[in-house]
Design an enzyme around this catalytic site. Structure first.
Site, PDB file in Angstrom:
ATOM      1  N   ARG A 191      13.099  -8.132   4.427  1.00 49.47           N
ATOM      2  CA  ARG A 191      14.385  -8.825   4.534  1.00 49.47           C
ATOM      3  C   ARG A 191      15.433  -7.841   5.025  1.00 49.47           C
ATOM      4  O   ARG A 191      15.476  -6.698   4.557  1.00 49.47           O
ATOM      5  CB  ARG A 191      14.847  -9.385   3.181  1.00 49.47           C
ATOM      6  CG  ARG A 191      13.838 -10.230   2.461  1.00 49.47           C
ATOM      7  CD  ARG A 191      13.370 -11.419   3.244  1.00 49.47           C
ATOM      8  NE  ARG A 191      14.412 -12.350   3.625  1.00 49.47           N
ATOM      9  CZ  ARG A 191      14.228 -13.363   4.463  1.00 49.47           C
ATOM     10  NH1 ARG A 191      13.043 -13.547   5.047  1.00 49.47           N
ATOM     11  NH2 ARG A 191      15.219 -14.175   4.751  1.00 49.47           N
ATOM     12  N   VAL A 192      16.253  -8.288   5.955  1.00 53.61           N
ATOM     13  CA  VAL A 192      17.366  -7.450   6.403  1.00 53.61           C
ATOM     14  C   VAL A 192      18.452  -7.482   5.327  1.00 53.61           C
ATOM     15  O   VAL A 192      18.821  -8.548   4.833  1.00 53.61           O
ATOM     16  CB  VAL A 192      17.921  -7.962   7.753  1.00 53.61           C
ATOM     17  CG1 VAL A 192      19.172  -7.191   8.145  1.00 53.61           C
ATOM     18  CG2 VAL A 192      16.852  -7.841   8.833  1.00 53.61           C
ATOM     19  N   SER A 213       0.830  -1.218   0.000  1.00 55.73           N
ATOM     20  CA  SER A 213       0.000   0.000   0.000  1.00 55.73           C
ATOM     21  C   SER A 213       0.864   1.269   0.000  1.00 55.73           C
ATOM     22  O   SER A 213       0.501   2.259  -0.644  1.00 55.73           O
ATOM     23  CB  SER A 213      -0.982   0.001   1.179  1.00 55.73           C
ATOM     24  OG  SER A 213      -0.317   0.161   2.406  1.00 55.73           O
ATOM     25  N   HIS A 248       9.449   2.886   8.476  1.00 58.18           N
ATOM     26  CA  HIS A 248       9.402   1.973   9.619  1.00 58.18           C
ATOM     27  C   HIS A 248       8.214   2.367  10.508  1.00 58.18           C
ATOM     28  O   HIS A 248       8.029   3.555  10.793  1.00 58.18           O
ATOM     29  CB  HIS A 248      10.708   2.063  10.423  1.00 58.18           C
ATOM     30  CG  HIS A 248      10.714   1.144  11.597  1.00 58.18           C
ATOM     31  ND1 HIS A 248      10.919  -0.215  11.461  1.00 58.18           N
ATOM     32  CD2 HIS A 248      10.513   1.368  12.912  1.00 58.18           C
ATOM     33  CE1 HIS A 248      10.844  -0.778  12.660  1.00 58.18           C
ATOM     34  NE2 HIS A 248      10.605   0.160  13.556  1.00 58.18           N
ATOM     35  N   GLU A 284       1.459   6.791   7.315  1.00 57.10           N
ATOM     36  CA  GLU A 284       2.548   6.358   6.429  1.00 57.10           C
ATOM     37  C   GLU A 284       2.257   6.780   5.000  1.00 57.10           C
ATOM     38  O   GLU A 284       3.152   7.227   4.269  1.00 57.10           O
ATOM     39  CB  GLU A 284       2.703   4.825   6.480  1.00 57.10           C
ATOM     40  CG  GLU A 284       3.153   4.292   7.829  1.00 57.10           C
ATOM     41  CD  GLU A 284       3.459   2.793   7.789  1.00 57.10           C
ATOM     42  OE1 GLU A 284       4.034   2.313   6.789  1.00 57.10           O
ATOM     43  OE2 GLU A 284       3.129   2.091   8.770  1.00 57.10           O
TER      44      GLU A 284
HETATM   45  C1  GAR Z   1       4.146  -0.834   6.695  1.00 57.42           C
HETATM   46  O1  GAR Z   1       3.440  -0.595   7.894  1.00 57.42           O
HETATM   47  C2  GAR Z   1       5.633  -0.553   6.885  1.00 57.42           C
HETATM   48  O2  GAR Z   1       5.882   0.525   7.751  1.00 57.42           O
HETATM   49  C3  GAR Z   1       6.081  -1.842   7.500  1.00 57.42           C
HETATM   50  O3  GAR Z   1       5.391  -2.843   6.797  1.00 57.42           O
HETATM   51  C4  GAR Z   1       4.137  -2.324   6.360  1.00 57.42           C
HETATM   52  C5  GAR Z   1       3.997  -2.579   4.876  1.00 57.42           C
HETATM   53  O4  GAR Z   1       2.719  -2.262   4.416  1.00 57.42           O
HETATM   54  N1  GAR Z   1       7.499  -1.994   7.383  1.00 57.42           N
HETATM   55  C6  GAR Z   1       8.250  -2.632   8.271  1.00 57.42           C
HETATM   56  O5  GAR Z   1       7.793  -3.187   9.244  1.00 57.42           O
HETATM   57  C7  GAR Z   1       9.729  -2.655   7.941  1.00 57.42           C
HETATM   58  N2  GAR Z   1      10.467  -3.247   9.010  1.00 57.42           N
HETATM   59  P1  GAR Z   1       2.441  -2.089   2.855  1.00 57.42           P
HETATM   60  O6  GAR Z   1       3.012  -3.336   2.152  1.00 57.42           O
HETATM   61  O7  GAR Z   1       0.955  -2.038   2.754  1.00 57.42           O
HETATM   62  O8  GAR Z   1       3.115  -0.838   2.406  1.00 57.42           O
END
Ligand code: GAR
Length: 195
Positions: free
Chosen positions: A91-92, A13, A109, A174
């Site tokens: 992935r790290v 998203s 993040h 976000e």
């Molecule tokens: C988001 O909330 C992003 O901040 C998080 O994964 C989600 C992805 O949502 N990222 C992490 O946790 C990175 N460590 P999306 O695929 O709908 O954008």
């Protein structure tokens, strides 16, 4: 026009928001969406918006991170991006990979860094009794979730919140924060955005 590649692992998203704002406003060009998971729903969403989308399945490489990244980097270098955005990429990355894109790789993040690097950020914020939560866009450096902060968005933690309700509230911020940061980043602006 700056060229932007976006790395995802799932629904994408944030990637969709980045692609749509770039396409609507013309502040940059989305050139590639890349996933470590061929089943990531975001791949089709990218293609539906006319953006090339490719997967390199990390499971084919077992624990060999360097071998995975050697394949991951190929479509990325072919796309020749000026900026690489990690958007839910789970992935790290090794220091070697980060070094290749240092100074031009961003991550979003789901916490108010430096609080709660790593996983389960919303649960940890609730358990700590925090009054607010949020998200951070930062430059990626070799240390996980620790690079220079380019923007943060805040939301309240409400009575009765669980990790899912809080995650949904943070995600709406976000979607505003990442385009707001990228829009400025491509012009060289580095002062942090506050939402
Ligand atoms: C988001 O909330 C992003 O901040 C998080 O994964 C989600 C992805 O949502 N990222 C992490 O946790 C990175 N460590 P999306 O695929 O709908 O954008």
């Amino acid at each position: 026009m700056k060229r932007v590649a976006i790395l995802i692992s799932g629904g994408g998203s944030n990637m969709v928001r980045l692609v749509e704002t770039m396409q609507d406003e013309g502040y940059a060009t989305p050139v590639l969406v890349l996933s470590n998971d061929p089943a990531a729903a975001g791949l089709e969403k990218a293609r539906a918006r006319g953006v090339e989308a490719v997967a390199v399945d990390h499971r084919a490489f077992g624990k060999d991170r360097a071998a995975f990244e050697a394949e991951l980097v190929k479509p990325l270098l072919a796309a020749d991006p000026d900026v690489v955005c990690l958007a839910g990429f789970m992935r790290v990355l090794t220091p070697d990979f980060v070094r290749r894109f240092e100074g031009r790789m961003l991550n979003i993040h789901p916490s108010l860094l430096p609080k709660y690097p790593g996983l389960h950020t919303h649960q940890r914020a609730i358990e700590a009794g925090d009054a607010e939560a949020g998200c951070t866009v930062h430059e990626v450096t070799a240390e996980l979730d620790a690079g220079p902060i380019l923007g943060q968005g805040r939301v309240p933690i409400l009575p009765g919140d669980d990790a899912d309700t809080l995650a949904a509230r943070v995600l709406t911020v976000e979607h505003k924060l990442y385009p707001a940061v990228l829009r400025r980043y491509v012009t060289g602006e580095r002062t942090p955005v506050e939402l």
